[in-house]
Design an enzyme around this catalytic site. Sequence first.
Site, PDB file in Angstrom:
ATOM      1  N   ASN A 269     -48.120  -7.459  15.077  1.00 21.86           N
ATOM      2  CA  ASN A 269     -47.221  -8.076  15.351  1.00 21.86           C
ATOM      3  C   ASN A 269     -45.641  -7.922  14.651  1.00 21.86           C
ATOM      4  OD1 ASN A 269     -45.482 -10.537  14.466  1.00 21.86           O
ATOM      5  ND2 ASN A 269     -46.344 -11.812  16.350  1.00 21.86           N
ATOM      6  N   ALA A 291     -46.910 -11.161  20.066  1.00 20.26           N
ATOM      7  CA  ALA A 291     -45.709 -12.209  20.043  1.00 20.26           C
ATOM      8  C   ALA A 291     -45.965 -13.568  19.799  1.00 20.26           C
ATOM      9  CB  ALA A 291     -45.587 -12.069  21.032  1.00 20.26           C
ATOM     10  N   GLU A 292     -46.064 -14.108  18.633  1.00 20.71           N
ATOM     11  CA  GLU A 292     -45.732 -15.609  18.411  1.00 20.71           C
ATOM     12  C   GLU A 292     -45.901 -16.443  19.530  1.00 20.71           C
ATOM     13  OE1 GLU A 292     -42.688 -14.245  15.434  1.00 20.71           O
ATOM     14  OE2 GLU A 292     -43.992 -13.703  16.309  1.00 20.71           O
ATOM     15  N   ASN A 293     -45.265 -16.611  20.401  1.00 19.79           N
ATOM     16  CA  ASN A 293     -44.598 -16.704  21.941  1.00 19.79           C
ATOM     17  C   ASN A 293     -45.666 -17.296  22.904  1.00 19.79           C
ATOM     18  OD1 ASN A 293     -43.369 -14.235  22.477  1.00 19.79           O
ATOM     19  ND2 ASN A 293     -42.991 -15.017  24.633  1.00 19.79           N
ATOM     20  N   GLY A 294     -46.388 -15.937  22.447  1.00 19.86           N
ATOM     21  CA  GLY A 294     -47.582 -16.459  23.307  1.00 19.86           C
ATOM     22  C   GLY A 294     -48.278 -15.424  24.232  1.00 19.86           C
TER      23      GLY A 294
END
Length: 462
Positions: A269, A291-294
Amino acid sequence: MDKTVTSAQQAIEDIKNGASVAISGFGLAHRFPNTLIFALRDKGVRDLTVVCNSLGAPGEKGQLLVENDQVKKIITSFSIRAGMQTEAEKRIAEGTLEVELVPQGTLVERCRAGGSGIPAFYTPTGVGTDLEKGKDIRYFNGQPYLLEHAIQVDYAFLSAYRADRAGNVQFRGGSANFNSSFAKAACIAIVEVEEIVEVGELAPELIDLPGIFIDRVIKITDPIDINSLSSFGKRAADSARTYNGKPALTRSGIAKNAASIVRNDSYVNLGVGIPTLVSNYLEGRGVWLHAENGVLGYGGIVTGDAVDPDVFNAGGQFVEAIPGTSFFESVTSFEMARGGHIDTVILGAYEVDAEANVSNWSVTDAKRGGIGGAMDLISGDVELIIVMEHADSKGRTKLPLRCKYPLTGKQCVDWLVTDLAVLHWVDGRFVLEAIAPGFTPDEIKALGEIDFDVAADLKEMN
């Protein structure tokens, strides 16, 4: 069953003063439900509680509701952003706008729980930070966890690619993020879409959110300008500070040295800022970027005709969808983090101290800042690499004996890569493993407050 309505005004006509509204959208501009936000602004209802990842940029998005004196409280991951002045920040400082800061992964999990009939849950996120104050802490398998309560709201404003008349929704690229969890937490979920199709026109495998979670569907009439979407760092990748009259590594140089630590064939990440530059040095190594937005398995940053407005990283930069790229919503994204499926997290920071604590979200207090997803990302079994410059813009060290700013994580840093040094946490102490050309270990120590050992095979940084 036809859930379409003719206008945003009709879709929100029953929202009254004092309502709670979850507003989707990522970063400063990506996939905010502008049509619904503008209608709510024009309706003028007040004393709203807004749940969101952020309110967006000044003069637009959710900030408009604050500027129009309609919001009494926000529950958010970003109350303010560094270098950006907003009306929300002003009111928070004055004490006229209530704020509850929530880590991004905890925010979506609380909303998912609210829509699942689960009143509360325990999470490792936030342990050892200011966010644990006043919360119940219990130990499971010898580890501490915080009690978090579910979030339920009256309304959710969502934005998506397509929907049919029964409310079945299709998202596109990395734009699912908060939409699903917000919809599930709402008594009434309203989605604005680019295209409304007849029932049956969406293949079952294309339906990302079943219509049972959606109450109203409208057509987007106020689309987001693609030119407003991408956000890049304020400083160039080839910029460098000087120390003792000598140049340090550039920001790209920091990223290159961090990349050399990353293991081949791993899941990584990348945070916002310098961490995004790490992707330039991973080609051909079998590294899958998260990426934490998906998004998982994305490629490098793109511009011009290569831009797809729904394919972006956590910093809001447009990236390439390459073979193997997958998209998902934010609950799944943070399951990957807390569940220990991500191997390495690379983050920027304000400070790292002598006990391997890190601060990267606030320079004030626990009510003003941008927690984002960092706390969730490092709460699992993960290798943490911090990348930053050795000193801030005013020449103050970013390596204090103890962090002065609120902690993001306690005793969690494995590697610290600055523009002067590569420090590795080994057996409760930092070890200097590489040093910038032209500098000595004594100079590095003098430019910070952290004491460290020097590796017998000290190397020169690339």
